[in-house]
Design an enzyme around this catalytic site. Structure first.
Site, PDB file in Angstrom:
ATOM      1  N   GLN A 239       0.741  -1.002  -0.033  1.00  0.00           N
ATOM      2  CA  GLN A 239       0.225  -0.001   0.132  1.00  0.00           C
ATOM      3  C   GLN A 239       0.547   1.282  -0.098  1.00  0.00           C
ATOM      4  OE1 GLN A 239      -2.634   0.930   3.684  1.00  0.00           O
ATOM      5  NE2 GLN A 239      -3.781   0.629   2.007  1.00  0.00           N
ATOM      6  N   HIS A 241       0.696   4.952   0.413  1.00  0.00           N
ATOM      7  CA  HIS A 241      -0.696   5.479   1.658  1.00  0.00           C
ATOM      8  C   HIS A 241      -1.090   7.161   0.432  1.00  0.00           C
ATOM      9  CE1 HIS A 241      -2.522   8.199   4.723  1.00  0.00           C
ATOM     10  NE2 HIS A 241      -2.613   7.434   5.257  1.00  0.00           N
ATOM     11  N   LEU A 251       4.138  10.125   7.042  1.00  0.00           N
ATOM     12  CA  LEU A 251       2.560   9.582   7.112  1.00  0.00           C
ATOM     13  C   LEU A 251       1.961  11.575   7.979  1.00  0.00           C
ATOM     14  CD1 LEU A 251       1.056   7.408   6.427  1.00  0.00           C
ATOM     15  CD2 LEU A 251       0.670   7.396   8.785  1.00  0.00           C
ATOM     16  N   GLU A 254      -4.615   9.749   7.690  1.00  0.00           N
ATOM     17  CA  GLU A 254      -6.071  10.069   7.391  1.00  0.00           C
ATOM     18  C   GLU A 254      -7.089   9.959   7.878  1.00  0.00           C
ATOM     19  OE1 GLU A 254      -6.927   6.025   4.955  1.00  0.00           O
ATOM     20  OE2 GLU A 254      -8.734   6.304   5.248  1.00  0.00           O
ATOM     21  N   HIS A 368       3.304   2.606   2.203  1.00  0.00           N
ATOM     22  CA  HIS A 368       3.011   2.238   3.775  1.00  0.00           C
ATOM     23  C   HIS A 368       3.336   0.902   4.283  1.00  0.00           C
ATOM     24  CE1 HIS A 368       0.826   4.089   6.921  1.00  0.00           C
ATOM     25  NE2 HIS A 368       0.152   3.180   6.606  1.00  0.00           N
ATOM     26  N   ARG A 410      -5.124  -2.298   1.743  1.00  0.00           N
ATOM     27  CA  ARG A 410      -6.117  -2.812   3.704  1.00  0.00           C
ATOM     28  C   ARG A 410      -7.169  -1.334   4.158  1.00  0.00           C
ATOM     29  NH1 ARG A 410      -4.222   0.356   8.092  1.00  0.00           N
ATOM     30  NH2 ARG A 410      -2.313   0.291   7.161  1.00  0.00           N
TER      31      ARG A 410
END
Lengths: 595, 241
Positions: A239, A241, A251, A254, A368, A410
């Protein structure tokens, strides 16, 4: 060979993040357990998780674990095994309650219950609108989980071996006998002789250049498995992100979008609302969908100032304007952002000099999370092949494992759910396994092979620096096995990686000492990364379809007829062999994925 | 820009005593972190340099160091913050944190630090039955806010190893352990306050604090450490939380 210290336990847990610690708490109830970590436990990367842990508590609005399950399956692009997803989402609820009862300081709603926020891909299944499901403690939920679990381990006198770097698994035919570790402080090798071994070693995001992952996330567990005849499942699905800090990859949760933040391109458009992306839930679409949208906007010249990033805007001015447009009563202000997203504000102020209350944040997709990993059943038992044959005594949990609950992509918050739900199940299973099983003898000279490989690494005097190899690997993975792939790019990556693997034979470790020889251990970690990079490319090249995080320009459609199946990549000598097993379906029939 | 690094070096397998290693990087950026610079030294110049690090963005607590005389996380301290105005050369001096035994280069023995941490019973204590409805214990937003600041601690040791009292006597439990005690003492759900207050009220507890504020200045998580210590002192005096 030098003398090797031997320790004996019922079970050895490798890795002290969320999965390892949760398993340790449960396994310790019925077995004598040691937890080995190459870090101090509280340094584990679970602590970097920000936005929340998903559980259908329904504290502020209607929610059901079945809705969570559907969202997870849809998010996975139908590759997740639906029996495992049911376990994940059902047990999420009482696991989150359990964490609260362990003292985890969740944020609270006015009625005193655990506060929940919206998150990508989590919906009310009746209306299709985002639902408040992510239980959180400001934007440091992972930190709180890691601290709480470590605290509980101290309370329950769990045995820790901090800064012990596990470098091999002792496997004899279809049994495991323990692990070999290096005590980092002394450089001495130790054997941990046990009935059961759990790998909870986290991810391998360091294969890529721009990543949210810690330097320590080098895929040690999966690489060791591969070398000891255990295949890796679904490695083509990694993944990206959508919102990493531009260039740094750090990061940005979200949760920013959950609180109302929007993505804006160079033309000032809220591009996620475009019909080709996610007109219904817009910025809260699944991560793969949003990362591809950012990539496509950038490719079309609509990055900020034509560059390869976009803006993530949580300024009250912008967010409230969209709330108003949508007819929502919600409004946010500076105090709200400081309270709900304090760490994010700190990161962007520290690293970018950007105040998210007054300016948008520059973001780009960042490597990520590995959806694939060491294949297990729903009790963490490692399986050896596509017929689900179990290797008794061998366990994996957390990001390093592939149950599979995340399938091809995910959903946000589900990594934390995975850690605690399957960490707990694995711990329980290990305890009963240890009670029913006798300790098998250690083979003679169990550490010799891996010790010899370290000696060989130290002998090389002239050649290439590990750093140069690592950089070359990260460059080719970023260019060729990233958000979008094609046969051409992946073949290029395979060629580059084969060369790098050859170069690795001539890698020079400058530090020839024993104590805290991080030069040597980082080089060994690089060997793990190189192998996982190769497995990723091999598995990806063999899948001629686009599904979840595996998006191919040359095969843009999902192909359920032929490819609704999990890949298993086996290492055989210097080459790799793939085979496949079908996905376990359930209530949800695959259908086109629209957000 | 040019960075001139002075790094305190010590390899117990080779060196009788510690010395300064000097390294020059000619093409550093102002937004490089000190960790970026240390990585460049380690990866490009001298592979034997030893340090701890992991997350590289200030949340794991591995890389607390003494940077130009002040404690901070290497990954969260940017070159720009250390540069003097108008100068194209930045001088950065990096040492291990003080008060703990140096094991190699920038790596210190963290065991005494974690022993102090464990001494305050850093875990939730509440033996009353869980709610019968199978749900979470309730806590008001105000009660949750009461100890929010001290939940941020990442156990990096920047505070404890900046404390003159700790330098003078390593038996002092230190700011980080008191922060951990505070996190539980002021949690309305926790019932272990009296035991914890006993530990931090002891000879080597909070009364050793001379309110120098070094700890607050050193905290990379911006926890008001000195205030937390003062609140624990006040609870000890008044017997009220």
């Amino acid at each position: 060979m030098a003398k090797v210290q031997t320790h004996t336990f019922d079970a050895v847990i490798v890795g002290a993040g969320g999965a390892g610690l949760m398993a340790a708490l449960y396994a310790s109830k019925g077995a004598n357990v040691a937890v080995l970590s190459k870090l101090y436990p509280t340094r584990s990367h679970t602590g970097a998780a920000q936005g929340g842990i998903g559980a259908a508590l329904g504290n502020s609005e209607e929610d059901h674990w079945e809705w969570h399950a559907y969202d997870t399956v849809k998010g996975s692009d139908y590759l997740a095994d639906q029996d495992a997803v049911d376990v994940l989402c059902k047990e999420a609820i009482d696991t989150v309650i359990e964490l609260e009862l362990m003292g985890l300081p969740f944020d609270r709603f006015p009625d005193g219950s655990i506060s929940q926020r919206r998150f990508g891909g989590h919906t009310n299944n009746d209306t299709g609108k985002p639902v408040t499901r992510a239980c959180h403690a400001a934007d440091r939920t992972g930190h709180m989980i890691l601290q709480t679990l470590y605290q509980q381990c101290i309370k329950n006198n769990v045995n820790f071996y901090d800064e012990f770097h596990v470098v091999d698994l002792i496997r004899v035919d279809d049994t495991v006998r323990g692990v070999v570790a290096i005590e980092i402080a002394t450089g001495e090798f130790h054997i941990f002789h046990s009935k059961a071994v759990l790998f909870a070693t986290g991810g391998w995001g360091r294969c890529w250049e721009v990543t949210s992952n810690a330097h320590s996330l080098t895929g040690d567990g999966p690489a060791i498995c591969l070398r000891r005849g255990i295949p890796l499942e679904d490695m083509e699905f990694f993944q990206f992100h959508p919102t990493g800090i531009y260039k740094l990859g750090i990061l940005i949760t979200e949760g920013v979008r959950g609180e109302g933040g929007v993505l804006i391109n160079g033309e000032g458009e809220r591009f996620m609302a475009k019909p080709e992306y996610a007109p219904n839930i817009k910025d809260l679409a699944s991560r793969d969908v949003v990362s591809r949208a950012i990539y496509l906007e950038v490719m079309a010249g609509r990055g900020i100032n034509g560059k390869n990033y976009v803006h993530l805007d949580i300024t009250p001015e912008t967010v409230n304007r969209y709330f108003e447009e949508e007819g929502s009563e919600r409004r946010i202000d500076r105090a709200y952002i400081e309270a709900k997203l304090p760490d994010i504000a700190d990161f962007t102020r520290t690293y970018l000099g950007v105040d998210p209350v007054t300016e948008p944040m520059p973001v780009q997709p960042t490597a990520h999370y590995g959806m694939g990993g060491i294949p297990t059943d729903i009790d963490g038992c490692v399986v050896l092949d596509s017929s689900n044959k179990v290797l008794p005594g061998m366990y994996a949990a957390g990001e390093t494992a592939c149950v599979s609950v995340h399938g091809a992509n995910r959903l946000g918050t589900n990594s934390l759910v995975d850690l605690v739900v399957f960490g707990r199940r694995t711990g329980v299973h290990m305890a009963s396994f240890c009670q029913e099983t006798a300790l098998l003898p250690l083979p003679e000279n169990a550490a010799d092979e891996v010790m010899a490989s370290f000696e060989a690494m130290l002998k090389t005097e002239k050649g290439i620096k590990p750093h140069e190899l690592r950089k070359a690997m990260q460059t080719t993975m970023t260019a060729n096995v990233s958000v979008f792939r094609t046969e051409e790019t992946m073949s290029k990556a395979m060629k580059d990686l084969a060369e790098l693997r050859a170069d690795f034979q001539n890698v020079v470790v400058e530090d020839k000492g024993k104590q805290f020889n991080s030069d040597l251990l980082e080089t060994w970690e690089l060997g793990c990364l190189l192998e996982l990079a190769e497995v990723t490319a091999v598995s990806a090249l063999a899948r001629p379809e686009s599904r979840g995080a595996h998006a191919r320009d040359d095969f843009p459609d999902r192909n359920d007829e032929e490819w609704l199946r999990h890949s298993f990549c086996h290492k055989e000598g210097d080459s790799y062999r793939l085979d496949y097993k079908p996905v376990t379906l359930g209530r949800y029939e695959p259908k086109p994925r629209v957000y | 820009m040019q960075v001139q690094l002075r790094i305190r070096r010590y390899n117990p397998e080779k060196d009788k005593s510690a010395y300064w290693g000097e390294y020059t990087l000619n093409d550093a950026n102002s937004n490089d972190s000190v960790l970026d610079l240390l990585h460049r030294v380690k990866w490009e110049i001298d592979g034997t340099l030893a340090l701890r690090r992991s997350c590289a963005h200030g949340v794991c607590g591995s890389d607390a160091m003494r940077i130009n005389g002040a404690n901070g996380l290497a990954c969260k301290t940017l070159v720009a913050r250390l540069a003097e105005k108008g100068s194209s050369t930045v001088k950065i001096q990096i040492e291990p944190i003080l008060g703990l035994k140096v094991l190699k280069d920038l790596i210190v023995d963290m065991d005494p630090f974690f022993e102090h941490y464990k001494s305050v019973q850093p875990f939730f204590i509440n033996d009353t039955p869980a709610p019968e409805n199978g749900r979470e214990r309730l806590q008001s937003i105000e009660d949750r806010a009461r100890f929010d600041d001290t939940t941020k601690c990442i156990l990096c040791a920047a505070c404890t190893t900046s404390c003159p009292t700790f330098w003078a006597n390593g038996r002092y439990v230190g700011p980080a352990a008191i922060v951990q005690a505070h996190r539980f003492i002021f949690d309305s759900r926790d019932n272990g306050a009296s035991e914890r207050l006993q530990v931090v009220g002891d000879t080597f507890g909070v009364w050793r604090c001379r309110t120098v504020f070094n700890c607050t200045n050193a905290c990379p998580r911006e926890i008001e450490v000195t205030r937390a210590i003062a609140e624990v002192k006040a609870a000890l005096v008044s017997g009220e939380l």
